[in-house]
Design an enzyme around this catalytic site. Structure first.
Site, short mmCIF file in Angstrom:
data_model
loop_
_atom_site.label_atom_id
_atom_site.label_comp_id
_atom_site.label_asym_id
_atom_site.label_seq_id
_atom_site.Cartn_x
_atom_site.Cartn_y
_atom_site.Cartn_z
N LYS A 111 -4.01 -4.24 -4.29
CA LYS A 111 -4.00 -5.42 -5.16
C LYS A 111 -5.42 -5.88 -5.48
O LYS A 111 -5.71 -6.27 -6.61
CB LYS A 111 -3.22 -6.57 -4.49
N LYS A 194 9.48 9.22 -8.66
CA LYS A 194 10.76 8.53 -8.69
C LYS A 194 10.73 7.34 -9.65
O LYS A 194 9.67 6.89 -10.06
CB LYS A 194 11.16 8.10 -7.29
N LYS A 197 9.79 0.22 -10.84
CA LYS A 197 9.68 -0.78 -11.90
C LYS A 197 8.26 -0.89 -12.44
O LYS A 197 8.06 -1.23 -13.59
CB LYS A 197 10.26 -2.12 -11.47
#
Ligand code: TRP
Length: 335
Positions: A111, A194, A197
């Site tokens: 982050k 995979k 989102k």
């Protein structure tokens, strides 16, 4: 009965990966465990969503959870910010969490790299809040993806540290719930990896027919087999995996045969895939729409879920407060 707990952040929508993956298992787990499912809206605040959009984000995920088959009669379904005991435990756990260990968390480092202008303390203590979510219900099992395993390890460290520091046995150590081969891994549409989102490679339960067709038609493939029985590129393999999740075996076999004798047209495969995805998701989409607007139903679900969650949270906090050494000054004047 063992307690299972799972949380999801209140941003975005559920995608096919969530639905055919973890959610399928949650639905079964509801019959075998004491289940808590909640929406982690406090965690979402690290990215400062606008207050005008905040509630609709929570409502969306809630409607999608319910439409997918989470059953409020079987599980406690609630919203994190409705349970003040979580924030209280978070404060106490913060006192036994060290800056160094939090800074070493991979998700924090990511982050900081992605968003150097918003390195807030909530981001640093994200795993502490997550530990509070888990420990407040003394959960034994937490289904988590790879990206959350380190957070669960921090929850275990804090449980142990609290217990040993205060000479208590309030907290069991939460273990990862491993679905093993029951967990279907749903690939994305971008040729590798995979469905997720943040990757923008997914199909959402909320996508309409047109969007689904458009996304599938754009999925990555190769230029097609030129020799019989040639090995399959990962992108094509992924489409077959998706097809095997949503279509019947005869259909899958028909396209496999076509691949193997080089007569396959990816356009046909994609059309079939999109049609079969729609068969699964369009009824859910309708349910999502109706639940989203059903204030009375949502109120009932949340009322019950909040009651169950607060009852469990209050019982834990009573022991926690006592272990830490809080004593009330209030005396009963009638004594
Ligand atoms: N951090 C989790 C995620 O991003 C969401 C979450 C918050 C969670 N609290 C939790 C998951 C407690 C499991 C248990 O996916």
């Amino acid at each position: 009965m063992e307690t299972v707990l799972s949380g999801i952040r209140s941003t975005g929508h559920l995608h096919l990966g969530n639905y055919f993956g973890a959610l399928r298992n949650y639905i079964k787990m509801q019959n075998e465990y004491n289940c808590f499912f909640f929406i982690a809206d406090l965690h979402s605040l690290t990215t400062h969503p606008h207050p005008d959009d905040f509630h609709s984000g929570v409502r969306t995920i809630l409607a999608e959870y319910l439409a997918s088959g989470l059953d409020p009669e079987k599980s406690a379904i609630f919203v994190q910010s409705d349970i003040p005991e979580i924030s209280e435990l978070y404060v106490l756990l913060n006192m036994i969490s060290y800056k160094g260990e939090l800074e070493r968390t991979a998700s924090f480092k990511d982050k900081v790299r992605q968003n150097p202008d918003n390195v807030n303390a909530g981001l640093l203590t994200y795993p502490v809040l997550m530990a509070a979510d888990i420990l407040i219900h003394r959960a034994n099992k937490v289904p988590v993806g790879k990206d959350q395993e380190q957070h669960l390890e921090i929850a275990r460290v804090l449980a142990r540290r609290f217990n040993s520091m205060y000479g208590s046995e309030v907290f069991p150590e939460p273990q990862a719930f491993n679905f093993g081969s029951d967990l279907i891994k749903v690939p994305g549409l971008d040729g590798s990896g995979k469905m997720g989102k943040s990757e923008g490679n997914g199909i959402y339960l909320f996508d309409d027919e047109k969007v689904i067709h458009k996304k599938v038609m754009k999925a990555v493939t190769d230029s097609g087999p030129t020799e019989p029985n040639s090995p399959m590129a990962e992108s094509v393999q992924n489409l077959f995996t998706l097809l095997s999740i949503v279509s019947d075996t005869a259909t899958v076999q028909q396209f496999k045969d076509a691949y193997n004798d080089c007569t396959i047209r990816y356009g046909d495969l994609k059309k079939q895939l999109a049609t079969d995805i729609c068969k699964h998701t369009l009824p859910i989409r309708e349910k999502i729409e109706s639940i989203y607007h059903d204030d009375v139903y949502l109120s009932k679900v949340i009322k019950r879920g909040t009651e169950l969650a607060r009852e469990s949270a209050r019982a834990t906090m009573k022991e926690v407060r006592s272990a830490v050494g809080f004593r009330s000054f209030l005396v009963n004047v009638n004594d």
